[in-house]
Design a protein around this motif. Structure first.
Motif, PDB file in Angstrom:
ATOM      1  N   ASP A  77      -2.259   4.790  10.194  1.00 11.45           N
ATOM      2  CA  ASP A  77      -1.335   4.958   9.228  1.00 11.45           C
ATOM      3  C   ASP A  77       0.086   5.210   9.553  1.00 11.45           C
ATOM      4  OD1 ASP A  77      -3.233   5.366   7.255  1.00 11.45           O
ATOM      5  OD2 ASP A  77      -3.647   7.199   7.263  1.00 11.45           O
ATOM      6  N   ASP A 131       3.074   3.379   8.006  1.00 10.67           N
ATOM      7  CA  ASP A 131       4.262   4.163   7.538  1.00 10.67           C
ATOM      8  C   ASP A 131       5.508   3.416   8.283  1.00 10.67           C
ATOM      9  OD1 ASP A 131       2.577   5.322   5.853  1.00 10.67           O
ATOM     10  OD2 ASP A 131       2.799   7.244   7.196  1.00 10.67           O
ATOM     11  N   ILE A 134       9.934   6.337  -0.459  1.00  9.29           N
ATOM     12  CA  ILE A 134       8.275   5.760  -0.779  1.00  9.29           C
ATOM     13  C   ILE A 134       7.397   6.979  -0.921  1.00  9.29           C
ATOM     14  CG2 ILE A 134       6.560   4.774   0.735  1.00  9.29           C
ATOM     15  CD1 ILE A 134       8.839   3.987   2.848  1.00  9.29           C
ATOM     16  N   HIS A 170       3.915   7.852  -0.988  1.00  6.07           N
ATOM     17  CA  HIS A 170       2.614   7.505  -0.443  1.00  6.07           C
ATOM     18  C   HIS A 170       1.676   8.426  -1.370  1.00  6.07           C
ATOM     19  CE1 HIS A 170       4.747   6.157   3.192  1.00  6.07           C
ATOM     20  NE2 HIS A 170       5.342   7.342   2.968  1.00  6.07           N
ATOM     21  N   THR A 171       0.571   7.604  -1.679  1.00  7.55           N
ATOM     22  CA  THR A 171      -0.238   8.353  -2.582  1.00  7.55           C
ATOM     23  C   THR A 171      -1.787   7.961  -2.094  1.00  7.55           C
ATOM     24  OG1 THR A 171      -1.083   6.435  -3.994  1.00  7.55           O
ATOM     25  CG2 THR A 171       1.115   7.615  -4.686  1.00  7.55           C
ATOM     26  N   GLN A 224       4.967  -1.360  -6.619  1.00 11.56           N
ATOM     27  CA  GLN A 224       3.679  -0.483  -6.491  1.00 11.56           C
ATOM     28  C   GLN A 224       2.879  -1.412  -5.503  1.00 11.56           C
ATOM     29  OE1 GLN A 224       2.373  -0.342 -10.477  1.00 11.56           O
ATOM     30  NE2 GLN A 224       3.261   1.631 -10.784  1.00 11.56           N
ATOM     31  N   ASP A 272       1.090   2.751  -2.327  1.00 14.91           N
ATOM     32  CA  ASP A 272       2.377   3.376  -2.019  1.00 14.91           C
ATOM     33  C   ASP A 272       3.393   2.701  -2.961  1.00 14.91           C
ATOM     34  OD1 ASP A 272       1.565   4.707   0.245  1.00 14.91           O
ATOM     35  OD2 ASP A 272       1.729   2.949   1.755  1.00 14.91           O
TER      36      ASP A 272
END
Length: 135
Positions: A2, A6, A28, A30-31, A93, A101
């Motif tokens: 991750d 990122d 950004i 992040h979801t 998106q 993200d």
């Protein structure tokens, strides 16, 4: 892994902010939201766009979406002013590893730290925000 993703996303976002007609900053979001949570993703996108517009003191805005124009990306949205269709923010998106993200960029006129705090205060436990400043 991750962290590598990122870092790559931050680098790509920074490239979007390179000097042009106006100075830009970005963030950004992040979801943990997947394809089956489009409604929540949409609401989150609108909420972040509202925070950006508030911090830009842009007045009333509306969202122009890729669904409205074949020359505009499907998961791409813009916040524009009602008064004169002026640019306030734009986002993309991005579905990455099964979750979204959302990369926003906007004119670097407001307090970036205060904006990040406002976005971070959005009541959603599935969200992490990273700020990216332009030059």
């Amino acid at each position: 892994m991750d962290n590598v993703l990122d870092e790559d996303l931050i680098a790509r976002t920074k490239a979007l902010l390179e000097p042009g007609e106006i100075e830009l900053n970005g963030l950004i979001v992040h979801t943990e939201l997947g394809n089956d949570q489009e409604s929540r993703l949409h609401q989150l996108t609108l909420a972040v766009g509202d925070r950006i517009a508030e911090h830009a003191d842009a007045g009333e805005t509306y969202v122009y979406s890729g669904n409205d124009d074949p020359e505009f990306g499907l998961n791409q949205h813009q916040g524009l002013t009602l008064a004169d269709d002026a640019f306030v923010w734009e986002c993309q998106q991005l579905l990455r590893n099964g979750t979204f993200d959302v990369v926003f960029y906007y004119e670097a006129t407001g307090d970036q730290s205060a904006l990040l705090d406002a976005v971070d205060d959005i009541d959603d436990e599935d969200v992490r925000v990273t700020g990216v400043e332009g030059e």
